[in-house]
Design a protein around this motif. Structure first.
Motif, PDB file in Angstrom:
ATOM      1  N   PHE A  21       0.834  -1.201   0.000  1.00  0.00           N
ATOM      2  CA  PHE A  21       0.000   0.000   0.000  1.00  0.00           C
ATOM      3  C   PHE A  21       0.870   1.254   0.000  1.00  0.00           C
ATOM      4  O   PHE A  21       0.711   2.147  -0.841  1.00  0.00           O
ATOM      5  CB  PHE A  21      -0.909  -0.022   1.226  1.00  0.00           C
ATOM      6  CG  PHE A  21      -1.896   1.105   1.305  1.00  0.00           C
ATOM      7  CD1 PHE A  21      -3.230   0.890   0.987  1.00  0.00           C
ATOM      8  CD2 PHE A  21      -1.514   2.371   1.718  1.00  0.00           C
ATOM      9  CE1 PHE A  21      -4.160   1.922   1.062  1.00  0.00           C
ATOM     10  CE2 PHE A  21      -2.427   3.411   1.790  1.00  0.00           C
ATOM     11  CZ  PHE A  21      -3.756   3.195   1.462  1.00  0.00           C
ATOM     12  N   MET A 178      -4.712  -1.575  -3.600  1.00  0.00           N
ATOM     13  CA  MET A 178      -5.525  -0.678  -2.783  1.00  0.00           C
ATOM     14  C   MET A 178      -4.850   0.682  -2.620  1.00  0.00           C
ATOM     15  O   MET A 178      -5.515   1.736  -2.650  1.00  0.00           O
ATOM     16  CB  MET A 178      -5.775  -1.309  -1.415  1.00  0.00           C
ATOM     17  CG  MET A 178      -6.692  -0.485  -0.518  1.00  0.00           C
ATOM     18  SD  MET A 178      -8.319  -0.178  -1.245  1.00  0.00           S
ATOM     19  CE  MET A 178      -8.994  -1.846  -1.266  1.00  0.00           C
ATOM     20  N   PHE A 181      -5.319   2.611  -5.804  1.00  0.00           N
ATOM     21  CA  PHE A 181      -6.729   3.002  -5.918  1.00  0.00           C
ATOM     22  C   PHE A 181      -7.026   4.229  -5.059  1.00  0.00           C
ATOM     23  O   PHE A 181      -7.641   5.203  -5.523  1.00  0.00           O
ATOM     24  CB  PHE A 181      -7.617   1.826  -5.507  1.00  0.00           C
ATOM     25  CG  PHE A 181      -9.090   2.109  -5.574  1.00  0.00           C
ATOM     26  CD1 PHE A 181      -9.786   1.935  -6.758  1.00  0.00           C
ATOM     27  CD2 PHE A 181      -9.781   2.541  -4.448  1.00  0.00           C
ATOM     28  CE1 PHE A 181     -11.160   2.205  -6.815  1.00  0.00           C
ATOM     29  CE2 PHE A 181     -11.143   2.802  -4.497  1.00  0.00           C
ATOM     30  CZ  PHE A 181     -11.834   2.635  -5.692  1.00  0.00           C
ATOM     31  N   LEU A 182      -6.564   4.211  -3.806  1.00  0.00           N
ATOM     32  CA  LEU A 182      -6.856   5.314  -2.900  1.00  0.00           C
ATOM     33  C   LEU A 182      -5.993   6.541  -3.186  1.00  0.00           C
ATOM     34  O   LEU A 182      -6.442   7.677  -2.980  1.00  0.00           O
ATOM     35  CB  LEU A 182      -6.683   4.864  -1.456  1.00  0.00           C
ATOM     36  CG  LEU A 182      -7.740   3.870  -0.963  1.00  0.00           C
ATOM     37  CD1 LEU A 182      -7.449   3.435   0.460  1.00  0.00           C
ATOM     38  CD2 LEU A 182      -9.137   4.477  -1.050  1.00  0.00           C
ATOM     39  N   CYS A 190      -5.140   8.806   2.084  1.00  0.00           N
ATOM     40  CA  CYS A 190      -4.632   7.433   2.040  1.00  0.00           C
ATOM     41  C   CYS A 190      -3.527   7.166   3.064  1.00  0.00           C
ATOM     42  O   CYS A 190      -3.465   6.069   3.631  1.00  0.00           O
ATOM     43  CB  CYS A 190      -4.166   7.077   0.625  1.00  0.00           C
ATOM     44  SG  CYS A 190      -2.947   8.190  -0.069  1.00  0.00           S
TER      45      CYS A 190
END
Length: 212
Positions: A21, A178, A181-182, A190
């Protein structure tokens, strides 16, 4: 990885997702540089030194920050004794909060510095005898062991734990998806979410049986 119980293996996968992430957010925020994958930054450093030395500053600073994170996390881990996991993760969470604050204040140096130090420190979470046993921010070794395990399975040999390495790689990949995406849809939030997730992992770490 395969020498740990199921609970700790799942914990490692969850932390690999955090690494994926944060690295995805960093990659998209730093013109294609990495905050956890130092092999990629080392290659970019070498290419820059060989072609355009002025551009070598960015990868060099990121590598130095990562090294500081590893060193600081290792020293903290040694002092924390059996509670090294929550102690290291507390440092990671603090650095992610600093990164989120840097983004909020429009300070990219603080943002990237917080992320890269956090990712360096994170690799001290799983240790045995003072040595890192599970690299959470780099997956080349995991993929090599996954490939070797698949070869053993195809040759009819006993299960060598390749599914655990596949899970670790899958965790990082899922986290990267993810994070991208964020970063695209919630760029100002994020990193706060990453810090909150890490704080939740501290609570999980306290629930694990203490290690010697």
């Amino acid at each position: 990885m395969i020498h740990y119980d199921r609970q700790r293996r799942r914990f490692a996968i969850a932390l690999a997702a955090l690494a994926g992430f944060v690295d995805a957010v960093g990659f998209l925020s730093a013109d294609g540089y990495f905050v956890s994958f130092m092999s990629g930054n080392s290659t970019r450093l070498g290419v820059s030194l060989g072609t355009d030395p002025v551009r070598a500053m960015m990868p060099a600073v990121l590598i130095a920050g990562f090294l500081c994170g590893v060193t600081g996390g290792a020293l903290l881990s040694r002092g924390a004794g059996p509670w090294r996991k929550p102690a290291v993760l507390a440092l990671v969470a603090l650095m992610l909060l600093a990164a989120a604050t840097g983004r909020l204040l429009g300070l990219p140096i603080l943002m990237l510095g917080g992320m890269v130090v956090a990712m360096g420190a994170l690799n001290n979470t799983f240790q045995r005898g003072g040595e890192v046993t599970v690299g959470l921010t780099y997956m080349t070794g995991a993929l090599v062991k996954l490939g070797q395990g698949l070869a053993n399975a195809l040759a009819g040999q006993p299960n060598s734990g390749w599914t655990s390495w596949a899970g670790l790689w899958g965790g990082l990949l899922a986290g990267a998806i993810m994070g991208a995406f964020l970063q695209d849809r919630l760029p100002m939030g994020c990193l706060w979410l990453a810090a909150a997730y890490c704080a939740a992992m501290i609570a999980v770490a306290f629930r694990l049986p203490a290690e010697s």
